[in-house]
Design a protein around this motif. Structure first.
Motif, PDB file in Angstrom:
ATOM      1  N   ILE A 244       0.837  -1.209   0.000  1.00 37.68           N
ATOM      2  CA  ILE A 244       0.000   0.000   0.000  1.00 37.68           C
ATOM      3  C   ILE A 244       0.866   1.252   0.000  1.00 37.68           C
TER       4      ILE A 244
ATOM      5  N   GLY B  40       1.954   3.086   4.833  1.00 39.04           N
ATOM      6  CA  GLY B  40       1.020   1.964   4.755  1.00 39.04           C
ATOM      7  C   GLY B  40       0.516   1.545   6.117  1.00 39.04           C
TER       8      GLY B  40
ATOM      9  N   LEU C 252      -6.375  -2.283  -0.842  1.00 36.25           N
ATOM     10  CA  LEU C 252      -5.211  -2.912  -1.468  1.00 36.25           C
ATOM     11  C   LEU C 252      -5.436  -3.109  -2.961  1.00 36.25           C
TER      12      LEU C 252
END
Length: 265
Positions: free
Chosen positions: A197, A209, A235
């Motif tokens: 991410i 992330g 995601l």
């Protein structure tokens, strides 16, 4: 160095259990117990990594996964030591008890996390850090330049085991009890998810992330128990729109994918 490990939960769990057991049975205070947990996890990373880092990527992924699974099995069945599925309640002083001093615990965890992050940041900016980044980009070229690729990977694997143990040790303060699921594969998966991410190959990527995933768990968790659905959607969106992660967008990591490209994917 380009290694995708599904075994970080093994070292995270070692950090948690070692810290808890030393505080409960050896009468150690938190910081010496955490230091010992980090040392033990680093040793475990060194010994297991000596076997694993030279393997093919798929074998490496599967065997690191098996390592965490094995330790979870041991924790579940060594009830006399770990408490098994009932968990191991940690004897914490009032200054480190979230019930009596939540702010104090927060600042202790923050300080330890900052030290770990700064140490990792300093490492990646040094010459050895640049070398391992070069291994990640092109291991074959690194070998032709005389770099001992597997030895460097073993060093990084050991370092990552130590950092995972820091997280496990800190979980003792926040949860005050340790269950065998600290070895669960989802702990390792979370480490990969926050990296994907935030951005692979950027130091700030996993940090961002982790913040995003933490905010989702906190705010979405107030509305629904289906936080995994939201995390999965995020995601998927990141992979489709910004394959190199959110952080990479502002650092020459490429523009967001066009709608037509997203539909093709």
């Amino acid at each position: 160095t380009g290694m995708f490990s599904f075994g970080q939960a093994a070292f995270y769990g070692l950090g948690a259990y070692t810290t808890a057991l030393l505080m409960n049975h050896a009468g150690a205070s938190f910081y010496p117990a955490l230091a010992a947990a980090i040392a033990l996890a680093a040793l475990a990373g060194l010994l297991s990594g000596a076997v694993l880092v030279g393997l093919e990527p798929i074998a490496f992924i599967m065997l690191t996964f098996a390592l965490g699974d094995l330790l979870e099995f041991v924790a579940e069945h060594a009830r006399g030591l770990t408490g098994g599925d009932s968990g191991l309640i940690v004897s914490l002083p009032s200054s480190l008890n979230v019930v009596s001093d939540v702010n104090g615990v927060y600042y202790v965890m923050l300080a330890v996390a900052v030290v770990a992050l700064v140490s990792a940041f300093v490492f990646v900016k040094t010459t050895p850090g640049l070398i391992v980044r070069g291994i990640r980009e092109d291991p074959l070229r690194a070998r032709t330049l005389g770099v001992a690729v597997n030895r460097r990977r073993l060093g990084v694997f050991t370092l990552s085991a130590a950092i995972a143990a820091v997280g496990g040790g800190l979980s003792v303060l926040s949860a005050q009890i340790v269950y065998p699921d600290v070895f669960d594969w989802r702990v390792s998966a979370n480490a990969l998810i926050i990296t994907l991410i935030g951005g692979v190959g950027l130091f700030s990527g996993p940090v961002l992330g982790a913040v995003l995933l933490g905010l989702i768990d906190f705010y979405v968790g107030r509305l629904t128990t289906d936080t995994l659905l939201v995390e999965g959607g995020l995601l998927l969106a990141v992979i489709l729109i910004a394959p190199r992660g959110v952080t990479a967008l502002g650092r020459g990591g490429g523009a967001p994918a066009a709608p037509a490209a997203i539909l093709r994917r």
